[in-house]
Every structure is written in structure tokens, then in C-alpha cells.
Design an enzyme around this catalytic site. Sequence first.
Site, short mmCIF file in Angstrom:
data_model
loop_
_atom_site.label_atom_id
_atom_site.label_comp_id
_atom_site.label_asym_id
_atom_site.label_seq_id
_atom_site.Cartn_x
_atom_site.Cartn_y
_atom_site.Cartn_z
N CYS A 143 0.83 -1.20 0.00
CA CYS A 143 0.00 0.00 0.00
C CYS A 143 0.87 1.25 0.00
O CYS A 143 1.41 1.63 1.04
CB CYS A 143 -0.93 -0.01 1.21
SG CYS A 143 -2.00 1.44 1.31
N CYS A 146 -0.44 4.02 2.26
CA CYS A 146 -0.19 3.76 3.68
C CYS A 146 1.27 4.02 4.06
O CYS A 146 1.55 4.60 5.11
CB CYS A 146 -0.53 2.32 4.04
SG CYS A 146 -2.17 1.77 3.53
N ASP A 147 2.20 3.56 3.22
CA ASP A 147 3.59 3.47 3.63
C ASP A 147 4.59 4.29 2.81
O ASP A 147 5.78 4.31 3.14
CB ASP A 147 4.03 2.00 3.60
CG ASP A 147 3.22 1.12 4.53
OD1 ASP A 147 2.82 1.62 5.59
OD2 ASP A 147 2.98 -0.05 4.19
#
Length: 316
Positions: A143, A146-147
Site C-alpha cells: 500500500c 499507507c507506507d
Amino acid sequence: MTTENVPKDTVHQVVIVGSGPAGYTAAIYAARAQLSPILYEGSVTAGGALMNTTEVENFPGFTDGVMGPDLMDSMRQQSARFGTTLVTDDIVQMDLSGTIKTLKDGAGNTLRAKSVVLAMGSAYREIGLENEKRLSGRGVSWCATCDGFFFRDQVIAVVGGGDSAVEEATFLTRFATKVVMIHRRDTLRASKIMVDRALSNPKIEILWNHEVVDVLGAEKMEALSLRNTLNGEIKRHQFTGLFVAIGHSPRSELVVGQVDLDSEGYVLVNDRTTQTNIDGVFACGDLVDHRYRQAITAAGSGCQAALDAEKFLVGH
């Protein structure tokens, strides 16, 4: 809670299958509506994908971010506070036909319910390498949203050739000095506009005709072992991050042949509701979501599913 604590001779108002942001939020709303929900959170996958995520910085209300497992534990405890019965087991069989739905869990217990909320989520497709799993959260991610922030000023790799891979790579150029797309063929599967976007981005490089055969590193990812698909040659390439973007698989296998699915296996819902083609059966979260797949959107649809179930039960 174990399955022994679930009332057996009761027709429950609502049973929620699956946890994560969608399932837990549905439970919070259903419990506050006095529906006494039973939530089967899974024996292995309790908490969903966020249990494998480190810091979540884009969930509203957490100024300094929150760890994925901590966020899920907070949602879980909040649902329990209002009276949700949480069961750490799996539903292994469902009969959703008829007015009363029948579900069987992994311990062999049979439950009956007037309504069911499906929140089984989806799973990132993995390459299938042992070290890919071992270094998850330590250089390997599924992701970018997300990261990506954690890979600022680094050289990172993206595996995949479809629209989602190009989207991930494009997003990651905000942080990385260079993003290398690794694709096993000599053309991308992505749409023309997405291909043009990748080819015109100076921070994206495409490594054609290569596939990942190993992820290298002791405590964190340090490099990839790549095979040339034309001549079979294997070489080590230095990267500090790997984003796997080869698609998702919705966990809809339990409802195949009962609930309407699209061509990719995602559950279809009516218009802007969470109602499936079966009365009293609602679906939310990544099980229905091709597009966004964020914790906040999953939580929002879990809220909708509980409200839809409540309205359905009042009308019946």
C-alpha cells in the site's frame, strides 16, 4: 470470546462476518442500536489488513498517527463496550436464503440470524516468496498510500504492470528519488493514459522482462534478486523498498452462488447502499471496494451497513 459463549438457541438480530475497520464499525453502530450483534472476527485474520501495517498517519483524529494494530484494538474494544459479542473464530458456511439466515462456524456451531453483514475484506495478492512475507513491514509493502512516506529520498521498486501499479509508482514519486517498475513482459497491461503517465514521469524507470525471485535482507529489505525472463539471468539489484501491486483478491468465496458478484469476485451492492441482492444481507469494506481500499472508507461503509441492517430489521 470463544464460540462456547455464543447463544445457540437464539435468532440473532445481526451477525457480522469479518472484522477490520468495516466489521468493527458495523458492530459499534449495531450495538449502539441495541441489536446485540455477534461479530466473527476470524481465527487468524482478526483485525484485517491493518494488523500488518505499522504507522497509520491518515486516519482522522490521530494527530501523530497510530499503529495499525492499536487502531484495530481500539475499534474492537469500542464495539465490545456497547455490547458486541466478539468471537475469535471463522464462519465456514452460510445459507443466506430465506427469512432466517443460517451460519456455521469453525467449531461446528450453527447460528441463525435475521440479518447478516459481510465484512470479509480482501487480500493483497502476493508474489509468493518466503522472504516477501518475512520482510513485510520492513521494506515490503502492498500500500503506497499507507507506507510511501517512510521511503522518502530512497530508490524503491514496484512490481506489477496494471493501472494500480502505475498509480502506486506515480504516488511514490512524491517521496522517492527514483521508482523502478518491474514487469515480466515488454509492455504494460495498464490503460494507455496510465502508460503515458509512467513513461513521461522522469522519476519512474521501467525494468522490462524481469521478475522478482527473492527479497534480500536480514532485519530489513536491502535488495531484490531479479530474473531476466528472456535469458534467465539472475542478478542482485539494490532497493530499500518493494511495493507489490499485482492486484487484490476479495474474500468472497463463502458467498459464491448466493450473493451477486462482479467479474473480479467483489460483492455487488444496490446503488449507494450496502444492500446485496438478498434481503437482509449487507456488504461493506474492501469486500465491495475496488477503488479506494482505505481504512476510513471501509469504516464509513461499515457504518452504512449497520444503519441499513437496522432499517431493514425495523421494517421486518
